[in-house]
Design an enzyme around this catalytic site. Structure first.
Site, short mmCIF file in Angstrom:
data_model
loop_
_atom_site.label_atom_id
_atom_site.label_comp_id
_atom_site.label_asym_id
_atom_site.label_seq_id
_atom_site.Cartn_x
_atom_site.Cartn_y
_atom_site.Cartn_z
N HIS A 1 0.94 -1.14 -0.03
CA HIS A 1 -0.12 0.10 0.02
C HIS A 1 0.89 1.26 0.11
CE1 HIS A 1 -2.53 2.92 1.79
NE2 HIS A 1 -3.70 2.12 1.52
N ASP B 1 3.25 -4.09 8.16
CA ASP B 1 2.10 -3.26 8.12
C ASP B 1 0.89 -4.25 8.27
OD1 ASP B 1 -0.11 -2.22 6.95
OD2 ASP B 1 0.65 -1.46 5.17
N GLN C 1 -4.20 -5.06 7.08
CA GLN C 1 -4.98 -6.27 6.71
C GLN C 1 -4.91 -7.29 7.44
OE1 GLN C 1 -7.67 -5.53 4.69
NE2 GLN C 1 -6.69 -3.62 3.99
N LYS D 1 -10.19 -1.03 10.67
CA LYS D 1 -10.27 -2.17 9.60
C LYS D 1 -10.52 -3.55 10.73
CE LYS D 1 -7.25 -0.13 6.12
NZ LYS D 1 -7.88 -0.07 5.01
N CYS E 1 -4.60 1.76 -3.71
CA CYS E 1 -3.29 2.53 -3.27
C CYS E 1 -2.25 1.64 -3.27
CB CYS E 1 -3.62 2.90 -1.57
SG CYS E 1 -4.79 4.27 -1.37
N1 PMP Z 1 -1.61 -0.73 4.50
C1 PMP Z 1 -2.45 -1.26 4.00
C2 PMP Z 1 -2.08 -2.93 3.59
C3 PMP Z 1 -3.83 -1.11 4.02
O1 PMP Z 1 -4.87 -1.91 3.52
C4 PMP Z 1 -4.06 0.23 4.54
C5 PMP Z 1 -5.52 0.98 4.29
N2 PMP Z 1 -6.16 0.62 2.98
C6 PMP Z 1 -3.11 1.15 4.88
C7 PMP Z 1 -1.75 0.58 5.02
C8 PMP Z 1 -3.46 2.52 5.44
O2 PMP Z 1 -4.31 2.41 6.41
P1 PMP Z 1 -4.94 3.86 6.97
O3 PMP Z 1 -5.53 4.59 5.69
O4 PMP Z 1 -5.93 3.26 8.18
O5 PMP Z 1 -4.04 4.55 7.73
#
Ligand code: PMP
Length: 405
Positions: free
Chosen positions: A122, A199, A202, A225, A363
């Site tokens: 991401h 990270d 997920q 999440k 993203c």
């Molecule tokens: N890393 C991953 C793998 C994600 O799926 C996400 C959210 N889509 C993020 C980072 C960023 O998370 P947040 O927008 O809640 O800060």
């Protein structure tokens, strides 16, 4: 303990919604999960009964708010099996947790040092390291992704060397659902003494997270999440590192002493919690984790696997549909493209039928480039989804296919 999906669904008021007369089929759980009533109640109860600023109040409400706020920290500590409660830092989410570590890293690295991230990140877990490398003169290397959507472990091992200072990778890919071998990858990085950040955006809602067993230095995730509100998240880090990690935001709460020219820093976790924290949402996150942890984890995983297996089977037999990401170990996500139309059109036409999915690059632009697609349509599953909803999705996709043909 058995897993009763109907009873689970009863606890999520939003799942009773209809969209244009169709029952809502919510398959955008990788973007954010819905909230059970007990989490909504915890938030409302906090604001109804004890809203107050924490830690410094000389009154009953402040005491109660502080107690609930710090109790939520203990719940998180137990959930990820952190050794110490002060290692649990409240953040606004995964993105902020990564930025806190990247900010410090940019001051700790220098020219010649190397950072490793992966081709399935991401943007939150990639752009941050790009910036830290640019600021420090370090070099960023990335682990390639195989055709199946797995991290190329041979290439990863080849990238590691004594210059590697920091390694970052996702627990689970938000765009493909690939579950990465985080323990093995951490062990390989540790052979070279590198720090490891995972990270867990997920990962937290789908995998058992035991930071001591994994052996990583930092694990970050977002409350929203994992059935909690938006605006709250967790950075966990080894105390021995966080105690000396360069501070992030400065201001109230994170200081020990202040003179007109200088300041010294507070102990963990407050060292990284400048300003008034998000008390209500932290308490609600504690409740979400308490609720989630009370479920039979194996049954949850089995249910989510059954949903993905069934969706994958239907997708494999669906003319004109290509699954992006066929990792052996996957959870929660079915990413696909269709010959007949752009992912955005698929998303639009599914929404007309009450089905919420996500479309676009998720993203993860480098990953989309790797697979030669502008984006995908992504159905992502949670514990409250049903096999009937998977059937509804594919019946709707049939209509989409004929509309677009
Ligand atoms: N890393 C991953 C793998 C994600 O799926 C996400 C959210 N889509 C993020 C980072 C960023 O998370 P947040 O927008 O809640 O800060």
């Amino acid at each position: 303990m058995s897993f009763d999906v109907a009873a689970i669904r009863e606890q999520f008021p939003i799942l009773k919604r209809e969209i244009d007369g169709n029952p809502l089929v919510y398959l955008d759980n990788a973007a954010t999960t819905q909230k059970p009533q007990c989490v909504i109640d915890a938030l409302v109860d906090y604001y109804t009964t004890c809203n107050s600023n924490v830690h410094r109040g000389a009154h009953r409400l402040a005491d109660e708010a502080t107690r609930r706020f710090e109790a939520a920290r203990d719940i998180v500590k137990d959930f990820i099996h952190a050794p110490k409660r002060e290692e649990v830092i409240w953040t606004t989410g995964t993105t902020e947790g990564i930025n806190i570590i990247a900010n410090g890293l940019s001051q700790l690295l220098s020219t010649g040092d190397e950072v490793i991230a992966t081709g399935m990140e991401h943007h939150a877990n990639l752009v941050t390291w790009q910036q830290a490398c640019k600021a420090s003169g370090a070099t960023l290397k990335t682990v390639p992704v195989t055709d199946d959507g797995e991290l190329d472990q041979t290439a990863y091992e080849a990238l590691l060397n004594e210059r590697t200072k920091f390694v970052a990778f996702p627990h689970v890919s938000n765009a493909l659902g690939t579950v990465n071998p985080v323990k093995a990858m951490t062990a390989k990085a540790k052979e070279f003494g590198a720090w490891v950040l995972i990270d867990g955006a997920q990962g937290a809602a789908h995998c058992k997270v035991d930071v001591q067993d994994i052996g990583c230095d930092f694990y970050v995730f977002s409350g929203h999440k994992i059935y909690a509100p938006m605006g709250i998240g967790v950075l966990w880090g080894q105390a021995s590192l966080l105690e000396n990690w360069p501070v992030w935001r400065t201001g109230g709460e994170m200081i020990a002493t202040v003179t007109l020219q200088n300041a010294t820093w507070n102990v963990l976790p407050y060292r990284f919690e400048a300003g008034t924290p998000n008390v209500g949402d932290a308490i609600a996150l504690g409740e979400a984790i308490r609720w989630f942890s009370a479920l039979d984890h194996h049954a949850v995983v089995a249910h989510e696997k059954a949903l993905l297996d069934y969706a994958t089977e239907l997708a494999e037999n669906f003319d004109g549909l290509t699954i992006i990401g066929n990792a052996k170990h996957k959870i929660g996500v079915l990413s696909f493209v269709m010959d007949q139309g752009h992912p955005a059109d698929i998303g639009f036409l599914l929404d007309r039928q009450g089905i919420a999915i996500r479309t676009g690059d998720h993203c993860a632009q480098p990953l989309m480039t790797r697979f030669g697609v502008p984006g995908t349509a992504r159905a992502s599953f949670s514990l409250y989804n049903t096999l009937e909803e998977v059937d509804i999705l594919f019946a709707a996709l049939k209509k989409v296919r004929s509309m677009l043909a």
